[in-house]
Scaffold this active site. Structure first.
Site, PDB file in Angstrom:
ATOM      1  N   ARG A 190       0.807  -1.215   0.000  1.00 27.17           N
ATOM      2  CA  ARG A 190       0.000   0.000   0.000  1.00 27.17           C
ATOM      3  C   ARG A 190       0.846   1.274   0.000  1.00 27.17           C
ATOM      4  O   ARG A 190       0.615   2.160  -0.827  1.00 27.17           O
ATOM      5  CB  ARG A 190      -0.922   0.021   1.230  1.00 27.17           C
ATOM      6  CG  ARG A 190      -1.987  -1.039   1.252  1.00 27.17           C
ATOM      7  CD  ARG A 190      -3.049  -0.826   0.189  1.00 27.17           C
ATOM      8  NE  ARG A 190      -3.857   0.353   0.457  1.00 27.17           N
ATOM      9  CZ  ARG A 190      -4.921   0.387   1.264  1.00 27.17           C
ATOM     10  NH1 ARG A 190      -5.280  -0.711   1.915  1.00 27.17           N
ATOM     11  NH2 ARG A 190      -5.625   1.485   1.423  1.00 27.17           N
TER      12      ARG A 190
ATOM     13  N   HIS B 109      -7.344  -3.870  -8.199  1.00 25.97           N
ATOM     14  CA  HIS B 109      -7.196  -3.157  -6.925  1.00 25.97           C
ATOM     15  C   HIS B 109      -8.555  -3.052  -6.231  1.00 25.97           C
ATOM     16  O   HIS B 109      -9.265  -2.059  -6.402  1.00 25.97           O
ATOM     17  CB  HIS B 109      -6.619  -1.759  -7.190  1.00 25.97           C
ATOM     18  CG  HIS B 109      -6.051  -1.089  -5.972  1.00 25.97           C
ATOM     19  ND1 HIS B 109      -4.890  -1.509  -5.354  1.00 25.97           N
ATOM     20  CD2 HIS B 109      -6.485  -0.028  -5.255  1.00 25.97           C
ATOM     21  CE1 HIS B 109      -4.629  -0.729  -4.330  1.00 25.97           C
ATOM     22  NE2 HIS B 109      -5.590   0.182  -4.244  1.00 25.97           N
TER      23      HIS B 109
ATOM     24  N   TYR C 209     -16.611  13.201 -15.224  1.00 29.72           N
ATOM     25  CA  TYR C 209     -16.465  14.394 -16.054  1.00 29.72           C
ATOM     26  C   TYR C 209     -15.101  14.499 -16.724  1.00 29.72           C
ATOM     27  O   TYR C 209     -14.954  15.228 -17.699  1.00 29.72           O
ATOM     28  CB  TYR C 209     -16.687  15.659 -15.209  1.00 29.72           C
ATOM     29  CG  TYR C 209     -18.066  15.747 -14.601  1.00 29.72           C
ATOM     30  CD1 TYR C 209     -19.198  15.777 -15.405  1.00 29.72           C
ATOM     31  CD2 TYR C 209     -18.231  15.803 -13.224  1.00 29.72           C
ATOM     32  CE1 TYR C 209     -20.463  15.859 -14.845  1.00 29.72           C
ATOM     33  CE2 TYR C 209     -19.491  15.884 -12.654  1.00 29.72           C
ATOM     34  CZ  TYR C 209     -20.605  15.913 -13.472  1.00 29.72           C
ATOM     35  OH  TYR C 209     -21.850  15.992 -12.924  1.00 29.72           O
TER      36      TYR C 209
END
Length: 767
Positions: free
Chosen positions: A54, A100, A145
């Site tokens: 991580r 993931h 977007y």
């Protein structure tokens, strides 16, 4: 298993055990261990997962797992630098759905970070849409977007992915394969750096310049015994995404690279444009809005009077343009900026901790030499695997081409065998001594490839591949040639993707914040002290302190002239001094404030006088015992509310008001006793001290002391000044020339004053 039924009497739940289920569970195999051991093992497993999967980047490709998976998923989607942009939501969906299994918002945030040119020195993603701004890096639009694709630089991480260079691991559900590492062609661990917080450790790696890092890497490649100092001849220091100046001293940067720990200090860049100050570059990760907010806060608090206005004029042509408007052209711009560097984010320090996962899979802090050495080992292994993979491909193809040539030389017989046999493969193998691979390739040939021209193409391809085979074998058999290949590829990548340094390394003086007194306008003021210890300040030196209004039962006691940006010193009857800024005192229009509310003097102490001026100005401190000394005002300064002991006062005596002392060589000390004796002598006879009882100023015989005679006053007079000897409401004016009648040496008795002035109350200077 327990079940529950309501208990009508108590409203609680009565638990009944299912004995069959309990017996069934009891027969299942299970492991018994102490809770302490289980908790310790579980926490360690979690810690290692956070560290390795991580938070920390790998030295090989310089990426954390989430970054690696994002880049790989985008390459699998065909989002190269030459392709069209695709919705970011599509990319995030592939990443979390295939590789993931974590939150989409965290994954998208990691993706946005790699697309921000103000965050990444060499962005890995080319974003289209709102990907945040330096003012607020997390102000990016939602993933539905924005659109994205890989940046050209990402090719340096992916170009060799399908060439047998990396190990492949199953994804989280075992349905797909993902690369354990990406085959980075450059030391990305230093180029883009990274930050992360794991369990018990963290990493903070600053970005660097591609050309500098490649130059140092080549130096280490060609000369493996190079020292860290040799590498630092190429890598001058970090190179951030912003153009702020790095002002960390050279020796500190060397120590940082030597230990793997340290900090880098970066300062904003400014220039003069007429009367304006223009900030053109900020330190890394500093928000322009935050800087303006910090400056505005100081202006609102009246701690920055030399600045009249601030505004942000940043636009597309000028990404950073902060305008600071001084109050006048007489303002010291360098002093103002030094103050802002010391008190705002215009100068910022960044922690450095070169903590990475090494080639051995273990985390640890490396210095610069160890970091590049490990990356070179990684790159050498990657290139070796790439060459071996290609060599296997070439050998396999040559093997097939040899079979093709046999088939073309015996084309008629090959066709006849294929036409007349249901299983032609074993017949071909036996007849022409082919391998199964060659026979299978011959059987898959298309009719169009049986033309005579194809034979020439096969021979040409065979000759080309033979040359490539010899070249690869030569590279694999010679470490020097392999090193030369790695060097040439590094130079090629640096030439194509490298650029000049953005963050210049310069030598600058340490920024010092302006003192509070420096920030206050310098105006002439008169500080007035009342008999009951109330203090206030009036503008100008031409006021009449005795004519001010006072509280009932109170009146004027002492005054001192100074400037509004200076400190005022008060001394109490025990000889302790106190200091306070003049601009903080209440106006003379009010009745003032008590000094006992600002300070904590000893019980019963009162304040006989005050002094003001520059720190180097001198004052005469004396006690009614007839002792005193000259000292500088800076010796009276203190931040303690309880003050500090400056003048030692004998028991039964008190302190006289401080008297300002001129630097005039002809200045004289005038002392008077309550019995009417007055003595004058040159100031030079009285030594300058920092603290203590002082020297004897005037002689008071023991008999006179027993009768209660004390020193009523001691002042310093210069040529052209008059002094007043007060006896009740009457006073005797003495000019500087008149003091000759009482001339003597220090510590003498002096002369008697005229009749009517032999009960002296005090000495003052005439206005």
């Amino acid at each position: 298993m327990p079940d529950g039924t309501p208990d009508g009497n108590t409203g609680g739940l009565v638990l009944r055990h299912n004995s069959a289920m309990t017996n069934q569970l009891a027969n299942l195999p299970y492991e018994r261990m102490p809770l302490k051991e289980y908790a310790e093992r579980a926490y360690l497993d979690y810690s290692m997962y956070v560290i390795l999967d991580r938070a920390l980047p790998h030295v090989g490709d310089g990426l954390k797992p989430v970054q690696r998976r994002i880049v790989y998923a985008m390459s699998e989607l065909g989002l190269s630098a030459a392709s069209r942009h695709k919705k970011s939501a599509r990319t995030v969906g592939d990443v979390i759905g295939k590789f993931h299994p974590h939150g989409d918002s965290a994954c998208y945030e990691a993706m946005v970070l790699m697309a921000q040119p103000f965050s990444y020195r060499y962005p890995l993603i080319d974003g289209q849409g709102n990907f945040g701004s330096p003012d607020d890096p997390k102000s990016f639009a939602a993933m539905r977007y924005t659109e994205s694709r890989l940046a050209p630089y990402a090719r340096l991480l992916l170009a060799e992915l399908g060439q047998g260079t990396v190990d492949w691991l199953p994804n989280f559900d075992g349905t797909l394969k993902e690369p354990r590492l990406l085959p980075a062609r450059v030391p990305n661990i230093l180029l883009n750096g990274g930050q992360g917080i794991a369990v018990g450790m963290a990493t903070d790696i600053p970005p660097h310049n591609l050309r500098e890092v490649v130059s140092a890497t080549i130096r280490l490649l060609e000369k493996p015994k190079s020292t860290l100092s040799d590498l630092c001849e190429h890598i001058q220091g970090p190179d951030f995404a912003t153009a702020g100046e790095i002002i960390t001293p050279r020796q500190d940067l060397l120590a940082m690279y030597q230990t793997g720990h340290g900090s880098v200090r970066q300062r904003a860049v400014y220039e003069r444009e007429g009367e304006f100050i223009i900030v053109t570059a900020l330190p890394y990760q500093v928000s322009p809005a935050r800087v303006l907010e910090q400056i505005a806060a100081q202006m609102n608090a009246k701690k920055l009077p030399m600045v009249n206005d601030i505004r942000d004029e940043s636009d597309h042509e000028h990404p950073t343009r902060l305008v600071i408007v001084p109050r006048s052209n007489r303002v010291d711009v360098d002093a103002v900026m030094a103050h802002l560097f010391a008190t705002t984010d215009l100068e910022k320090s960044f922690r450095v901790n070169l903590n990475v996962i090494g080639n051995d899979g273990k985390p640890g802090v490396r210095n610069l030499l160890e970091l590049l050495t490990e990356w070179i080992a990684f790159r050498r292994a990657t290139v070796t695997r790439r060459l071996e993979h290609r060599l296997d491909q070439v050998v396999d193809r040559l093997h097939v081409l040899d079979g093709f040539l046999i088939a073309f030389l015996n084309i008629d017989e090959v066709i006849e065998i294929i036409r007349n046999n249901d299983q032609p493969k074993p017949v071909l193998v036996e007849r022409f001594e082919l391998t199964g691979t060659q026979a299978e390739a011959i059987l898959e040939l298309k009719l169009r490839h049986l033309a005579r021209l194809e034979e020439m193409k096969i021979r040409g391809e065979r000759d080309t591949l033979e040359l490539e085979r010899r070249s690869i074998e030569a590279l694999l058999g010679s470490p020097k040639k392999l090193t030369r290949l790695i060097r040439d590829e590094l130079l090629e990548d640096a030439e194509k993707h490298g650029d000049g340094r953005r963050s210049p390394i310069v030598r600058r003086e340490t920024a010092q914040a302006l003192k509070e007194t420096d920030l206050v306008p310098s105006e002439a003021v008169t500080v007035v002290l009342s008999e009951q210890g109330w203090v206030r300040v009036a503008k100008g030196h031409d006021i009449e302190p005795a004519e001010l209004n006072y509280r009932a039962g109170d009146g004027y006691l002492h005054a001192a002239c100074g400037r509004s940006n200076q400190l005022v010193c008060a001394i109490d009857s025990s000889g302790r001094s106190y200091s306070m800024p003049a601009h903080e005192l209440p106006s003379a229009r009010s009745l003032g404030e008590p000094l006992t509310g600002r300070f904590s003097p000893p019980a019963g102490a009162r304040f006989p006088g005050i002094a003001a001026g520059d720190a180097t100005d001198r004052v005469l401190l004396a006690s009614t015992a007839g002792y005193g000394f000259v000292t500088r005002l800076e010796n009276l300064y203190t931040r303690q509310k309880a003050g500090k002991q400056v003048l030692s006062v004998p028991a039964g005596y008190s302190v006289l008001p401080p008297s300002p002392v001129s630097e005039d060589e002809e200045a004289v000390i005038v002392c008077a006793t309550s019995g009417g004796n007055l003595l004058a002598y040159y100031l030079a006879e009285l030594p300058e001290l920092n603290r203590g009882k002082g020297n004897k100023l005037i002689n008071i015989p023991p008999k006179a002391r027993k009768e209660g005679e004390i020193m009523a006053g001691a002042i310093a007079v210069v040529k052209g000044q008059d002094c007043l000897v007060w006896a009740g409401q009457r006073y005797l004016r003495l000019s500087w020339a008149d003091t000759e009648n009482y001339w003597g040496e220090r510590a003498q008795r002096g002369g008697l004053l005229p009749r009517g002035f032999r009960r002296v109350d005090r000495l003052t200077l005439a206005d």
